[in-house]
Design a protein around this motif. Structure first.
Motif, short mmCIF file in Angstrom:
data_model
loop_
_atom_site.label_atom_id
_atom_site.label_comp_id
_atom_site.label_asym_id
_atom_site.label_seq_id
_atom_site.Cartn_x
_atom_site.Cartn_y
_atom_site.Cartn_z
N VAL A 18 87.69 6.41 -64.72
CA VAL A 18 87.69 7.60 -63.87
C VAL A 18 89.11 8.05 -63.57
O VAL A 18 89.91 7.31 -62.98
N GLY A 19 89.45 9.26 -63.97
CA GLY A 19 90.73 9.86 -63.60
C GLY A 19 91.83 9.67 -64.63
O GLY A 19 91.89 8.67 -65.34
N ASP A 20 92.72 10.66 -64.69
CA ASP A 20 93.81 10.64 -65.66
C ASP A 20 94.71 9.42 -65.51
O ASP A 20 95.26 8.91 -66.49
N ASP A 21 94.90 8.96 -64.26
CA ASP A 21 95.81 7.83 -64.05
C ASP A 21 95.25 6.52 -64.58
O ASP A 21 95.96 5.52 -64.65
N ALA A 22 93.97 6.53 -64.96
CA ALA A 22 93.34 5.32 -65.52
C ALA A 22 93.05 5.46 -67.01
O ALA A 22 92.47 4.55 -67.61
N TYR A 23 93.45 6.57 -67.62
CA TYR A 23 93.04 6.87 -69.00
C TYR A 23 93.36 5.74 -69.96
O TYR A 23 92.58 5.46 -70.88
N HIS A 24 94.49 5.06 -69.76
CA HIS A 24 94.90 4.05 -70.73
C HIS A 24 93.98 2.81 -70.71
O HIS A 24 94.04 2.00 -71.64
N ILE A 25 93.15 2.66 -69.68
CA ILE A 25 92.10 1.63 -69.74
C ILE A 25 91.13 1.99 -70.86
O ILE A 25 90.76 1.14 -71.69
N HIS A 26 90.72 3.24 -70.87
CA HIS A 26 89.82 3.72 -71.94
C HIS A 26 90.48 3.59 -73.30
O HIS A 26 89.87 3.12 -74.27
N GLU A 27 91.74 3.94 -73.37
CA GLU A 27 92.49 3.85 -74.63
C GLU A 27 92.55 2.41 -75.13
O GLU A 27 92.33 2.13 -76.31
#
Length: 486
Positions: free
Chosen positions: A414-423
């Motif tokens: 959730v949220g741009d600041d967490a995107y690298h978890i998805h990456e």
């Protein structure tokens, strides 16, 4: 708080008195005018969005007898200081010292303080439950729910002391070198606990070494003849023993054989609750003592928190058997910290959304995997971890990869600041819809409401600033509310 005249408050904080010197503060010290009541002292703190001075009149109208402010306020009884926040700390230091010196027949309270990168609030809550029976009543022990651990929250907690207080249990947080030293000057601990050195707030500190230095300020902050309780399983914490004064007693806890208080034979049940044998080394001919502990807290990482609380309580005279009994009965008190809700529709929600750093995120994910086991679908709803500095991208990437390695079935980032978890999850080998990125809380709420199924186990976790606590509340309550409205 103990009663103080306006003149005594002014003397304690080095302020200029613009009030009847005999006006007496008999109520609470507050920073929110809505909390004002008869006899209160209102501290007018300046803020980024609101200025407390603008609410001083409302506080006085509601019963406050004195205002601590940085300027004169027409018609209001005021003590004027250069910096109200600094004055708040000075007032807390003065009041605690006064009570410790036996003013008004007070029994000098024992102060226990906890610091560390993770686990502070849980350990503080456990300590409160371990010491409450010793205190002899709720009025004799102070341990606030939540994290009142900074330059404002800690003084406000200290200022709750009265002549009846026997135990004052404090949490001391830090985001800069010198923070713990400052807080221990306000409230020097009889027992100071250091849990762990991690990377929380490393963006402010600049390095893990600086974090260790700051947490180590607890060791020199205890009273003469006091005790420091150190985590033997964390090398940086264990090395702090060398900083202790000759008059300071060092007690260690952990799972390694050399720890003074240790856990052995740790097991974890399907609900994620740990049990262990508590072993306590005794000096001289006393030998070892043992007792069985079955924690009600969810997550095996709480074993370390329980050991820390146990070690402090033992130093304060609680018998081993009682420590084990009370630990086994202790509950999670502060919200959004591994709070487990069994919804009527069969979904289990683990709300750990109060805060997050890489260490606590990993611990929560491992607990999710244990609770879901092989038969239930595990769902991790993760937001950003803040204040990690230059290592932020790598830390988030690592969490995403761990999700895949733990075989978590569904990841929602959730949220741009967490995107690298998805990456990180995608790079590790996730595919299709196993990892989903959503831009905000509303998107996450809608998706989860539509996709969660009976039997799912859902973890919600992020740093406080990500506001996933709102989502945790929603997921924990939504089905119950709907059922009640039928």
């Amino acid at each position: 708080m103990i009663e103080l005249t306006a003149a005594q408050v002014a003397a304690a904080v080095g302020g200029r008195l613009h009030a009847d010197p005999d006006v007496t503060v008999t109520g609470a010290v507050i920073i929110d005018s809505r909390d004002a009541g008869p006899g209160a002292l209102f501290v007018a703190l300046p803020g980024e969005r609101v200025d407390g001075h603008n609410f001083a009149a409302a506080a006085v109208a509601a019963g406050a007898t004195l205002v601590l402010a940085s300027r004169e306020l027409d018609g209001l009884p005021t003590v004027v200081v250069d910096d109200p926040q600094t004055a708040l700390g000075e007032l807390a230091r003065h009041v605690l010292a006064t009570v410790r010196n036996g003013a008004d027949g007070a029994v000098a309270p024992k102060v226990v303080a906890v610091t560390g990168s993770v686990g502070k609030t849980t350990t503080k809550d456990l300590l409160g439950q371990l010491l409450s029976p010793e205190a002899g009543g709720e009025d004799a022990i102070i341990f606030p729910q939540g994290s009142f651990n900074n330059e404002i929250g800690l003084p406000l907690t200290v200022l709750r002391v009265t002549a009846a207080t026997r135990y004052l249990v404090l949490e001391m947080g830090a985001d800069r070198v010198g923070n713990i030293a400052y807080l221990t000057r306000i409230a020097p601990p009889d027992v100071g606990v250091v849990l762990r050195v991690g990377v929380a707030h490393v963006g402010h500190f600049g390095s893990v070494e600086a974090i260790a230095k700051t947490k180590g300020e607890m060791v020199s902050g205890v009273v003469d003849g006091g005790t420091v309780v150190l985590n033997a399983d964390d090398q940086r914490v264990a090395e702090m023993a060398s900083q202790a004064a000759p008059t300071t007693t060092v007690q260690t806890f952990g799972t390694i054989p050399s720890a003074d208080v240790r856990a052995e034979d740790v097991t974890v049940d399907p609900a994620g609750r740990a049990s262990f044998t508590l072993r306590v080394a005794r000096a001289g001919d006393a030998g070892e003592q043992r007792a069985d502990v079955a924690l009600q807290l969810v997550g095996p990482h709480h074993v370390s928190n329980a050991l820390a609380a146990a070690t402090a309580a033992l130093r304060l005279g609680v018998p081993v058997a009682e420590v084990a009994k009370r630990l086994s009965a202790s509950a999670a008190l502060s919200p959004h910290r591994m709070a487990v809700t069994e919804r009527p529709d069969g979904v289990t929600v683990i709300d750990d959304a109060y805060n997050a750093n890489p260490d606590s995120m990993k611990a929560a994910l491992r607990t999710l995997a244990v609770m879901a086991g092989r038969t239930r679908r595990s769902v991790a709803v993760l937001g950003g971890m803040h204040e990690l500095g230059d290592g932020s991208r790598a830390a988030h990437d690592e969490i995403g990869r761990l999700v895949v390695r733990l075989n978590i079935k569904q990841l929602v980032v959730v949220g741009d600041d967490a995107y690298h978890i998805h990456e990180g999850a995608m790079q590790e080998g996730s595919w299709g819809s196993e990892s989903i990125f959503v831009p905000d809380l509303n998107s996450a709420r809608t998706m989860l409401d539509e996709s969660l199924e009976p039997g799912d186990v859902v973890l919600v976790k992020a740093s406080h600033g990500a506001n996933l606590a709102e989502l945790g509340d929603h997921l924990s309550m939504v089905k119950t509310v709907e059922d009640n409205n039928k």
